[in-house]
Design a protein around this motif. Sequence first.
Motif, PDB file in Angstrom:
ATOM      1  N   PHE A 189       1.922   3.553   1.224  1.00  0.00           N
ATOM      2  CA  PHE A 189       0.871   2.387   0.837  1.00  0.00           C
ATOM      3  C   PHE A 189       0.338   1.186   0.227  1.00  0.00           C
ATOM      4  CE2 PHE A 189      -0.238   6.469   1.851  1.00  0.00           C
ATOM      5  CZ  PHE A 189      -1.636   6.680   2.767  1.00  0.00           C
ATOM      6  N   HIS A 190      -0.278   0.332   0.542  1.00  0.00           N
ATOM      7  CA  HIS A 190       0.174  -1.276   0.263  1.00  0.00           C
ATOM      8  C   HIS A 190      -1.362  -1.297  -0.560  1.00  0.00           C
ATOM      9  CE1 HIS A 190      -0.785  -6.021   1.787  1.00  0.00           C
ATOM     10  NE2 HIS A 190      -0.253  -5.683   0.415  1.00  0.00           N
ATOM     11  N   HIS A 191      -0.693  -1.643  -1.656  1.00  0.00           N
ATOM     12  CA  HIS A 191      -1.923  -1.780  -2.899  1.00  0.00           C
ATOM     13  C   HIS A 191      -2.712  -2.929  -2.885  1.00  0.00           C
ATOM     14  CE1 HIS A 191      -2.849  -2.943  -7.353  1.00  0.00           C
ATOM     15  NE2 HIS A 191      -3.727  -2.076  -6.716  1.00  0.00           N
ATOM     16  N   VAL A 192      -4.113  -2.787  -2.819  1.00  0.00           N
ATOM     17  CA  VAL A 192      -4.758  -3.914  -2.282  1.00  0.00           C
ATOM     18  C   VAL A 192      -5.387  -4.524  -3.986  1.00  0.00           C
ATOM     19  CG1 VAL A 192      -7.011  -4.676  -1.246  1.00  0.00           C
ATOM     20  CG2 VAL A 192      -5.439  -2.912  -0.664  1.00  0.00           C
ATOM     21  N   GLY A 193      -4.720  -5.991  -4.848  1.00  0.00           N
ATOM     22  CA  GLY A 193      -4.347  -6.759  -5.385  1.00  0.00           C
ATOM     23  C   GLY A 193      -6.310  -6.907  -5.961  1.00  0.00           C
ATOM     24  N   VAL A 194      -6.933  -5.888  -6.085  1.00  0.00           N
ATOM     25  CA  VAL A 194      -8.742  -5.456  -6.410  1.00  0.00           C
ATOM     26  C   VAL A 194      -8.725  -4.104  -6.969  1.00  0.00           C
ATOM     27  CG1 VAL A 194     -11.256  -5.672  -5.911  1.00  0.00           C
ATOM     28  CG2 VAL A 194      -9.363  -6.278  -4.023  1.00  0.00           C
ATOM     29  N   TYR A 195      -9.653  -4.466  -8.107  1.00  0.00           N
ATOM     30  CA  TYR A 195      -9.544  -3.660  -9.248  1.00  0.00           C
ATOM     31  C   TYR A 195     -10.999  -3.225  -9.593  1.00  0.00           C
ATOM     32  CZ  TYR A 195      -4.647  -4.121 -10.076  1.00  0.00           C
ATOM     33  OH  TYR A 195      -3.379  -4.182  -9.683  1.00  0.00           O
ATOM     34  N   ALA A 196     -11.873  -2.083  -9.498  1.00  0.00           N
ATOM     35  CA  ALA A 196     -12.967  -1.567 -11.067  1.00  0.00           C
ATOM     36  C   ALA A 196     -12.982  -1.367 -11.538  1.00  0.00           C
ATOM     37  CB  ALA A 196     -13.954  -0.924 -10.023  1.00  0.00           C
ATOM     38  N   TYR A 197     -13.839  -1.833 -12.696  1.00  0.00           N
ATOM     39  CA  TYR A 197     -13.276  -1.020 -14.582  1.00  0.00           C
ATOM     40  C   TYR A 197     -14.298  -1.005 -14.743  1.00  0.00           C
ATOM     41  CZ  TYR A 197      -9.690  -4.185 -13.592  1.00  0.00           C
ATOM     42  OH  TYR A 197      -8.530  -5.487 -13.167  1.00  0.00           O
ATOM     43  N   ARG A 198     -14.606   0.095 -15.446  1.00  0.00           N
ATOM     44  CA  ARG A 198     -15.998   0.289 -16.400  1.00  0.00           C
ATOM     45  C   ARG A 198     -15.547  -0.676 -17.513  1.00  0.00           C
ATOM     46  NH1 ARG A 198     -18.978   3.646 -13.554  1.00  0.00           N
ATOM     47  NH2 ARG A 198     -17.438   5.317 -12.493  1.00  0.00           N
TER      48      ARG A 198
END
Length: 262
Positions: A189-198
Amino acid sequence: MRTILFIPARYASSRYPGKPLATLRQKDGTTKSLIQMTWEAAQEIAGVDAIYVATDDDRIAEASRAFGAEVVMTSDACENGTARCADALRVLGETPDLVVNLQGDAPLTPPWFVEALIDRMANDPTVDVATPVLRCDAQTYENFTEDRRHGRVGGTTAVFDQDMKALYFSKEVLPFIDPDKRPDPIPVFHHVGVYAYRPEALASYIATPVTTLETLEGLEQLRFLVNGTPVACVEVEARGRLFWELNNPEDIPRIEGALARA
């Protein structure tokens, strides 16, 4: 749910200095900078209330304002994109419900990748950090293995448990697959360089020292795992589109080829 999206961008990349201002040829023959392409990709994402380029570099800030982006100037001490997002939030003086980090080297990121993160966190208040993962097709897997054969540090892979909680992220191709026994579908699985954080997760992150694993791998998200903060992996689908980040100059032809075929 108020959501702010930051595009963290720095000029002094060790592998590719000036990368946000690198230009790529578009399908119509014109050229655009990487940071402009990423900003334009962000405009297509539903559920985002505000978009900012977050940088400490005047050249990036000037170029971003020229194509219409709002810019937040951050500290030059930010060691990675997550820290830059936290600093940008400090500068703005806001406390949104959700912060999205769309890294400036991924102009091929489809909007539904980010929308999947926003939906996941809107529907599950127990998730503090989420990131997309994309099963490798044959071409993407070949891109990964080609980079490793040539000693290039390319994309990132993700390994997760049955509940889609991240176990590890690596610049190596994980899991190892015997070339003579490659299964179909490919279990990489390719990790996509996007994050969501609280916002609370961001505050906790910058209050925690840099860890050995994130330094060795060059992967900021490992600080969350080392310190016991679960990272939810959200599987997304390419829907026929090639996804690849611009990590090295050699990636430009790959991305330009994808743009030409779009």
